[in-house]
Design a protein around this motif. Structure first.
Motif, short mmCIF file in Angstrom:
data_model
loop_
_atom_site.label_atom_id
_atom_site.label_comp_id
_atom_site.label_asym_id
_atom_site.label_seq_id
_atom_site.Cartn_x
_atom_site.Cartn_y
_atom_site.Cartn_z
N THR A 1 2.33 13.09 -13.04
CA THR A 1 2.42 12.09 -14.10
C THR A 1 2.84 10.73 -13.57
OG1 THR A 1 2.96 13.79 -15.74
CG2 THR A 1 3.44 11.52 -16.33
N ILE A 2 3.90 10.69 -12.76
CA ILE A 2 4.34 9.38 -12.25
C ILE A 2 3.33 8.82 -11.25
CG2 ILE A 2 6.78 9.86 -12.70
CD1 ILE A 2 7.18 10.32 -9.71
N SER A 3 2.59 9.70 -10.58
CA SER A 3 1.52 9.23 -9.71
C SER A 3 0.42 8.56 -10.53
CB SER A 3 0.94 10.39 -8.90
OG SER A 3 -0.23 10.00 -8.20
N MET B 1 0.83 -1.21 0.00
CA MET B 1 0.00 0.00 0.00
C MET B 1 0.87 1.26 0.00
SD MET B 1 -3.05 1.20 -0.13
CE MET B 1 -4.08 -0.21 0.29
N MET B 2 1.98 1.21 0.77
CA MET B 2 2.85 2.38 0.82
C MET B 2 3.47 2.67 -0.54
SD MET B 2 3.80 4.82 2.70
CE MET B 2 3.43 4.28 4.37
N VAL C 1 2.77 10.45 -2.86
CA VAL C 1 2.16 11.23 -1.78
C VAL C 1 3.10 11.28 -0.58
CG1 VAL C 1 0.22 11.36 -0.16
CG2 VAL C 1 -0.18 10.64 -2.51
N LYS C 2 3.72 10.15 -0.26
CA LYS C 2 4.67 10.09 0.86
C LYS C 2 5.84 11.03 0.62
CE LYS C 2 7.48 6.60 1.30
NZ LYS C 2 8.06 5.25 1.56
N LEU D 1 -7.74 11.61 -9.53
CA LEU D 1 -7.97 12.29 -8.26
C LEU D 1 -6.68 12.40 -7.45
CD1 LEU D 1 -9.97 13.59 -6.32
CD2 LEU D 1 -10.47 11.31 -5.39
N LYS D 2 -5.87 11.33 -7.43
CA LYS D 2 -4.63 11.38 -6.66
C LYS D 2 -3.66 12.42 -7.21
CE LYS D 2 -1.59 7.92 -6.41
NZ LYS D 2 -0.95 6.65 -6.01
N PRO D 3 -3.43 12.48 -8.54
CA PRO D 3 -2.59 13.57 -9.05
C PRO D 3 -3.12 14.95 -8.70
CG PRO D 3 -2.84 11.87 -10.71
CD PRO D 3 -3.77 11.50 -9.60
#
Length: 469
Positions: free
Chosen positions: A433-435, A1-2, A8-9, A330-332
């Motif tokens: 982009t990488i996210s 998960m990490m 984000v981390k 959504l995450k980006p």
């Protein structure tokens, strides 16, 4: 998960590091002279209030990303989008290297000339899907998109919006050192294309199963039955690109052309029986040359609706597709807000100038090494180019009395900003982009460092030559 939330981390760690720096370093600002403020520490509660500030100032960029996702969510429902991708892949069969090179050249030029570093995000999902379908992995997709845009920023030519602070503070014309900028653009592209193709050849996906896994989530399902006509979709995508180019090129500042401003004024002031009909119906519409991503959002919404009508996508399917597509990015979008929170931190707690002053005090006058290090640090601390240049260039200009060095300073800060944005955790294009691709920050650094090192070494050689001549 990490690992899934690695980007984000990385950004959260960056925020904490910046917070600690506000406790370690005193604050200072430059306003005609260097002014020390003492320490202006950041508190824990600020970690939660500053994102709200970031949303209020820069939330429209996150919204722009969500609209892009929604646009592609609608494209997925047409069937024509997958047909278009398959058609292109078939045409590029055996010519994949040429296709990658052409894409990188096109993206870099659009960024360099038009300033479309954010606007070009519209075509990132399309290019990513195309690269994956050609059999390359996600890192190649990221190198092709992110790499070309950053090279375009480094070799910025006529995109005055990206370097307006430099031209104002240093009183240099946008065309100054134009040959140098073009040389940087060309060298950057050659290095990027070489490194990307070399990596791609060593990591091209040969297993059908592995290729399918890499494509999952980025490419719509193959069309079953009769294929939809793709020419209407091609026309609309071409129109979007044309509008982007016309809207973002700095016609007045770069080319001294006022035709679009004149036409805009004439349309807005046109009256029918004394009533400004177009001004009232359209509202405030900036002239071509003054567009931002706000205007592009409207273009995308209209384009998605037009595509839905042409391909007979029902309204419910349209809405479901748009919402699903927005969720995919959504995450980006959240990452963008967090990265802009970093900008809020360094703006509200201006510890940067203390570092730059210490660097410049090491030597007298202009020094390539200290100025270059300052440019690299400023680029890493700040998200936007305008904030990057504003944080250090006015003070540097007060230290360097030899104004013949100002064009060199402009080129240095401009090019190093583009280079640093290839790896900085404060780069919204990179991290977003990488996210989206699910590429970890560590994996990206592992595969970009050689190109970055080559590019930066060549840049410093160019700076040194400019100073010596």
């Amino acid at each position: 998960m990490m690992k899934k939330h690695n980007t984000v981390k990385v950004v959260l760690i960056t925020m904490v590091v910046l917070m600690l720096l506000t406790w370690i370093l005193p604050a200072a600002y430059f306003q005609s002279s260097y002014v020390s403020q003492g320490r202006v520490q950041m508190g824990l509660f600020d970690l939660f209030t500053y994102p709200v500030t970031a949303i209020s100032y820069f939330g429209f960029i996150a919204l722009f990303v969500l609209v892009i996702g929604g646009f592609y969510g609608v494209l997925y429902r047409t069937g024509a989008y997958r047909s278009l991708l398959d058609t292109l892949v078939k045409k590029f069969k055996g010519k994949e290297k040429i296709a990658l090179a052409v894409i990188m050249v096109l993206f870099a030029i659009l960024t360099s000339v038009c300033g479309l570093n954010l606007g070009i995000l519209i075509f990132f999902p399309f290019i990513i899907s195309l690269v994956l379908l050609m059999g390359y992995d996600k890192v190649v997709a990221a190198l092709t998109t992110v790499g070309s845009v950053m090279v375009g920023l480094a070799g910025c030519t006529f995109a005055t919006g990206s370097v307006s602070i430099l031209t104002q503070v240093l009183a240099v014309d946008v065309t100054s050192e134009m040959v140098t900028k073009i040389v940087i653009l060309v060298i950057g592209l050659v290095l990027l294309i070489f490194n990307t193709i070399r990596y791609g050849e060593n990591h091209k996906l040969k297993s059908t199963k592995k290729n399918s896994e890499m494509q999952s989530g980025y490419i719509p399902e193959a069309v079953k039955g009769k294929k939809k006509k793709i020419w209407p979709l091609i026309v609309i995508l071409d129109l979007i690109l044309l509008i982007m180019i016309l809207g973002f090129i700095s016609w007045n500042d770069a080319f001294k052309l006022t035709i679009f401003e004149d036409v805009n004024t004439a349309v807005m002031e046109f009256k029918l029986f004394g009533f400004p009909i177009f001004a009232k119906i359209l509202g405030t519409v900036p002239a071509f040359g003054s567009w931002t991503v706000n205007e592009l959002m409207l273009v995308l919404v209209i384009a998605s609706a037009l595509i839905a009508l042409i391909y007979k996508v029902k309204f419910d399917d349209y809405m479901q597709g748009f919402i699903k597509g927005a969720k995919e990015v959504l995450k980006p979008a959240v990452l963008i807000i967090l990265i802009y929170t970093c900008l809020v931190i360094v703006t509200y707690h201006p510890f940067q100038l203390v570092i730059y002053k210490a660097l410049f005090d090491l030597t007298k006058g202009f020094n390539v090494a200290t100025a270059g290090i300052a440019a690299i640090l400023a680029s890493a601390f700040n998200v936007e180019s305008a904030y990057t240049f504003q944080s250090v260039v006015p003070y540097l200009a007060s230290v360097v009395t030899d104004k013949t060095m100002y064009p060199v300073i402009a080129v240095m800060f401009q090019s190093l900003y583009g280079a640093v944005m290839l790896v900085a955790p404060t780069s919204i294009i990179l991290m977003g982009t990488i996210s989206y691709l699910g590429v970890s920050y560590k994996e990206w650094l592992k595969n970009i460092w050689k190109f970055l090192l080559e590019f930066i070494v060549i840049l410093f050689i160019i700076f040194t030559i400019l100073v010596l001549i």
